[in-house]
Enzyme design. Sequence first.
Site, PDB file in Angstrom:
ATOM      1  N   GLU A  32      -6.468  -8.299  21.835  1.00 27.70           N
ATOM      2  CA  GLU A  32      -6.571  -8.896  20.497  1.00 27.70           C
ATOM      3  C   GLU A  32      -5.496  -8.355  19.549  1.00 27.70           C
ATOM      4  O   GLU A  32      -5.794  -7.844  18.462  1.00 27.70           O
ATOM      5  CB  GLU A  32      -7.979  -8.679  19.922  1.00 27.70           C
ATOM      6  CG  GLU A  32      -9.047  -9.394  20.740  1.00 27.70           C
ATOM      7  CD  GLU A  32     -10.448  -9.283  20.142  1.00 27.70           C
ATOM      8  OE1 GLU A  32     -10.642  -8.485  19.196  1.00 27.70           O
ATOM      9  OE2 GLU A  32     -11.350  -9.992  20.625  1.00 27.70           O
ATOM     10  N   GLU A  61     -13.439 -12.069  26.978  1.00 31.90           N
ATOM     11  CA  GLU A  61     -14.642 -11.747  26.205  1.00 31.90           C
ATOM     12  C   GLU A  61     -15.246 -13.059  25.732  1.00 31.90           C
ATOM     13  O   GLU A  61     -14.516 -13.949  25.277  1.00 31.90           O
ATOM     14  CB  GLU A  61     -14.324 -10.881  24.983  1.00 31.90           C
ATOM     15  CG  GLU A  61     -13.787  -9.499  25.297  1.00 31.90           C
ATOM     16  CD  GLU A  61     -13.513  -8.695  24.020  1.00 31.90           C
ATOM     17  OE1 GLU A  61     -14.017  -9.095  22.934  1.00 31.90           O
ATOM     18  OE2 GLU A  61     -12.785  -7.682  24.110  1.00 31.90           O
TER      19      GLU A  61
END
Length: 522
Positions: A135, A255
Amino acid sequence: MQPGWNLGNSLDSLCCGADETTWGNPRIDAGLFQAIKKQGFHSVRIPVSWGNHTGPAPDYLIDPAVMARVKEVVGMALDAGLYVMINVHHDSWQWVKDLPTKHDAVMAQYTATWTQIADTFKDSSTKLVFEPINEQSFEGSSGPDAGHRYMAELNDTFHRVVRSSGGNNADRLLVLPTLHTGADQADMDALAADISGLSDPMLAATTHNYGFWPFSTNIAGYTTYNAEVQKSLEANFQSQVDTFVSHGIPVIIGEFGLMDNYQTNVERGEYLKFFEDFGYLARTSGITTMWWDNGTLFDRFTRTWRDQEQFDYISTGWTTRSATASSDLVFVDATKKLNDASVTLNLNGLTFAQLRYGAGALKQGKDYALDGSSLTLKKSLLKRILGDRMPGATAQLQIGFSAGMPWKLNVISSAAPVLSAASGTTDASVVIPTAFNGDRLATMEAVYADGKNAGPADWTSYKAFSESFAPNYQDGTIQLTAQFLAAIDENRPVTLKFHFWSGQIVQYTITRTGTTVTGVAS
């Protein structure tokens, strides 16, 4: 690798003298991975944070004890028969984010970090997979185009370092993330171009998915898994198929879940609809998914699911669909004459099998009627299962289908909720005594007399569940949080509209004077 699971909040909690137990999980052992394998998972993503255990320039040596522990844990997972994906995790916001302003120093540490990881694991099984960063965003970047260039530099450097390190790293699967690890089209296009330029058949793309954000957090009135929310999820999968899968590039959603990880903000049935549909889209698109779990889902102490039904929906989705309904809530007004009640079935290609109450199957025609996808509960059945129909009386039915999970239907006798006067302060909260009378709170609006939105997130009148307000059914209260109260103007009354799942709307007025807040039913 499908399906996959995340060992979150363990090796990624290696920070500032902390260890893998700091965020509430036990020390990892081989039995954990054996238990996860037994649950049907084929792969595990193991996030690892390295920066706080890395020495100074120019060598940036990783603490040998930390590296040895990561290698030990990876070995446990491989020995359990799982594919394993490791990465550089929280380093993304701890120091890699400074790439635009500290370019040479960041790249030196990043290169040294992956050089050491690659060397340590170069002879490990090819079931071990590498992911360069998690991320990633960049502070001081001039915009998305610059962000894409920085992201490409990280991915390309990672690729070069690993491929040149020898051993099984020569053709190990490498999983490259988009900017932010999101699925915005521009970010995916940038990654697709970078992958194409690397001309390496052993590359995959990775993104994350936490659903349509307003639904995932219950803000802006998105209380249900409605057509807009569903289309958003479908579009997310389809865009990844179009950008990557259709061009021979595998995708791993590293995720996924809802932001409501503790299942307190999103209504239960709507929550389960998301996971059912997510599983279907993953299976039909050929995308690998890795469920994010920081210890709140699989209890790593007892090796059991904290929410077995949620896991049952997810694991059922690995092979088939489950049917749902327009709601899992049927409210029967205790103050009115009893009538039939209906829900619409979302059959998802399945067929209705039976309706059960307790251990027994109910009788079509006598207890219920089925007309296409419309299921009607007869008033005679409602009278029988709700008894005296006092507000708060409940009964649960189960709708069975030709495959998949049964849908639970909660039948509830209710009356209009009643809110009483309350007071508090902006540095604490206001707790409103509430007679819910069997009803349940869906959302809350907040507006000033001139119609302008009040409170935090003033782009919407509908406030965030839990962040601004929270019901407590056991205590009979609704709490207005300090965060919400601090964001309303002084001497400017706010009209609150509490929307309940039965369809009832109750108005309430609060006024802030200095730090004191008072509230009365409107």
